[in-house]
Scaffold this motif. Structure first.
Motif, PDB file in Angstrom:
ATOM      1  N   THR A  17      12.587  91.074 -68.754  1.00 56.12           N
ATOM      2  CA  THR A  17      13.635  90.412 -69.521  1.00 56.12           C
ATOM      3  C   THR A  17      14.416  91.473 -70.274  1.00 56.12           C
ATOM      4  O   THR A  17      13.825  92.325 -70.938  1.00 56.12           O
ATOM      5  CB  THR A  17      13.034  89.395 -70.518  1.00 56.12           C
ATOM      6  OG1 THR A  17      12.265  88.447 -69.781  1.00 56.12           O
ATOM      7  CG2 THR A  17      14.120  88.681 -71.296  1.00 56.12           C
ATOM      8  N   ASN A  78       9.180  90.017 -75.698  1.00 59.61           N
ATOM      9  CA  ASN A  78       9.127  88.598 -76.053  1.00 59.61           C
ATOM     10  C   ASN A  78      10.285  87.873 -75.375  1.00 59.61           C
ATOM     11  O   ASN A  78      11.422  87.941 -75.824  1.00 59.61           O
ATOM     12  CB  ASN A  78       9.210  88.435 -77.577  1.00 59.61           C
ATOM     13  CG  ASN A  78       9.099  87.001 -78.009  1.00 59.61           C
ATOM     14  OD1 ASN A  78       9.038  86.085 -77.188  1.00 59.61           O
ATOM     15  ND2 ASN A  78       9.085  86.782 -79.312  1.00 59.61           N
ATOM     16  N   ARG A  79       9.974  87.141 -74.305  1.00 62.40           N
ATOM     17  CA  ARG A  79      11.014  86.455 -73.538  1.00 62.40           C
ATOM     18  C   ARG A  79      11.645  85.296 -74.293  1.00 62.40           C
ATOM     19  O   ARG A  79      12.705  84.826 -73.932  1.00 62.40           O
ATOM     20  CB  ARG A  79      10.438  85.944 -72.219  1.00 62.40           C
ATOM     21  CG  ARG A  79      10.073  87.061 -71.291  1.00 62.40           C
ATOM     22  CD  ARG A  79       9.656  86.515 -69.940  1.00 62.40           C
ATOM     23  NE  ARG A  79       9.581  87.613 -68.999  1.00 62.40           N
ATOM     24  CZ  ARG A  79       8.452  88.128 -68.566  1.00 62.40           C
ATOM     25  NH1 ARG A  79       7.304  87.633 -68.961  1.00 62.40           N
ATOM     26  NH2 ARG A  79       8.462  89.140 -67.720  1.00 62.40           N
ATOM     27  N   SER A  80      10.984  84.801 -75.328  1.00 63.45           N
ATOM     28  CA  SER A  80      11.507  83.640 -76.049  1.00 63.45           C
ATOM     29  C   SER A  80      12.076  84.001 -77.417  1.00 63.45           C
ATOM     30  O   SER A  80      12.308  83.129 -78.243  1.00 63.45           O
ATOM     31  CB  SER A  80      10.406  82.586 -76.199  1.00 63.45           C
ATOM     32  OG  SER A  80       9.311  83.129 -76.921  1.00 63.45           O
ATOM     33  N   ALA A  81      12.328  85.272 -77.666  1.00 59.17           N
ATOM     34  CA  ALA A  81      12.850  85.710 -78.962  1.00 59.17           C
ATOM     35  C   ALA A  81      14.223  85.086 -79.229  1.00 59.17           C
ATOM     36  O   ALA A  81      15.006  84.839 -78.313  1.00 59.17           O
ATOM     37  CB  ALA A  81      12.961  87.232 -79.000  1.00 59.17           C
ATOM     38  N   THR A  82      14.496  84.827 -80.490  1.00 62.13           N
ATOM     39  CA  THR A  82      15.801  84.328 -80.907  1.00 62.13           C
ATOM     40  C   THR A  82      16.816  85.456 -80.805  1.00 62.13           C
ATOM     41  O   THR A  82      16.542  86.590 -81.211  1.00 62.13           O
ATOM     42  CB  THR A  82      15.731  83.818 -82.356  1.00 62.13           C
ATOM     43  OG1 THR A  82      14.708  82.810 -82.432  1.00 62.13           O
ATOM     44  CG2 THR A  82      17.053  83.244 -82.797  1.00 62.13           C
ATOM     45  N   CYS A  88      22.874  88.247 -75.107  1.00 64.40           N
ATOM     46  CA  CYS A  88      22.395  87.317 -74.092  1.00 64.40           C
ATOM     47  C   CYS A  88      21.104  87.874 -73.488  1.00 64.40           C
ATOM     48  O   CYS A  88      20.737  89.017 -73.714  1.00 64.40           O
ATOM     49  CB  CYS A  88      23.447  87.118 -73.011  1.00 64.40           C
ATOM     50  SG  CYS A  88      23.758  88.611 -72.060  1.00 64.40           S
ATOM     51  N   LYS A  89      20.453  87.033 -72.707  1.00 65.39           N
ATOM     52  CA  LYS A  89      19.193  87.406 -72.063  1.00 65.39           C
ATOM     53  C   LYS A  89      19.383  87.331 -70.550  1.00 65.39           C
ATOM     54  O   LYS A  89      19.962  86.379 -70.041  1.00 65.39           O
ATOM     55  CB  LYS A  89      18.110  86.438 -72.505  1.00 65.39           C
ATOM     56  CG  LYS A  89      16.743  86.766 -72.016  1.00 65.39           C
ATOM     57  CD  LYS A  89      15.657  85.766 -72.428  1.00 65.39           C
ATOM     58  CE  LYS A  89      15.969  84.882 -73.575  1.00 65.39           C
ATOM     59  NZ  LYS A  89      14.925  83.947 -73.925  1.00 65.39           N
ATOM     60  N   GLU A  91      17.101  87.772 -66.897  1.00 64.94           N
ATOM     61  CA  GLU A  91      15.783  87.926 -66.266  1.00 64.94           C
ATOM     62  C   GLU A  91      15.940  88.703 -64.967  1.00 64.94           C
ATOM     63  O   GLU A  91      16.767  88.350 -64.127  1.00 64.94           O
ATOM     64  CB  GLU A  91      15.175  86.557 -65.954  1.00 64.94           C
ATOM     65  CG  GLU A  91      14.986  85.658 -67.159  1.00 64.94           C
ATOM     66  CD  GLU A  91      13.833  86.055 -68.058  1.00 64.94           C
ATOM     67  OE1 GLU A  91      13.004  86.888 -67.644  1.00 64.94           O
ATOM     68  OE2 GLU A  91      13.768  85.526 -69.178  1.00 64.94           O
TER      69      GLU A  91
END
Length: 157
Positions: A17, A78-82, A88-89, A91
């Motif tokens: 990520t 941490n893939r779910s970090a704010t 943007c994120k 994958e």
């Protein structure tokens, strides 16, 4: 200086990520990508749980007109970090990749990309699979404003 290159490798990689900034380009406007890198560094983003040691440039969502999304960023644990509103994120898929490692002037990077797609992949009988292609810029003591170590990763079947 001419670009030094290692032979093409085929490696299996885990999902990754990357958090960063994304812009849209085409083959003519891609010359503006270095400005995106500069803007990323000048913004001094505070990316939570970033993985030290490398930066990423990701090409994704290309279409038949040559338009694509380009992301500059850092890998995170941490893939779910704010995320901050301007980030943007992306994958990067798990799987097999063709990897070309190089060291040289960044001005030669487009030619190295062309080498990977036009010569390396066909010579090895490899076909690109779905997934983003990316550049990985590892820490290297030889890196300077003029030359850098980089890797081109292409997802293959």
């Amino acid at each position: 200086m001419q670009t030094e290159m290692k032979p093409l490798e085929v490696v299996d990689a885990p999902m990754r990520t990357v958090v960063g900034t994304t812009k849209t380009y085409d083959m003519q406007s891609r010359t503006a990508i270095p400005a995106q890198w500069q803007a990323f560094f000048q913004a001094d983003h505070q990316i939570e749980q970033s993985v030290a040691g490398a930066m990423y440039g990701i090409c994704a969502d290309s279409d038949s007109t040559g338009t694509f999304q380009y992301t500059v960023g850092q890998e995170v644990t941490n893939r779910s970090a704010t995320l901050a509103p301007d980030l943007c994120k992306v994958e990067l898929s798990e799987g097999r990749y063709a990897v070309r490692r190089a060291f040289g002037p960044m001005s030669e990077l487009p030619q190295v990309f062309d080498l990977v797609f036009n010569k390396d992949l066909p010579a090895k009988g490899l076909k690109q699979r779905d997934g983003a292609c990316f550049e990985r810029y590892p820490d290297d003591s030889r890196n300077s404003a003029d030359v850098m170590a980089y890797e081109i990763w292409v997802p293959v079947q």
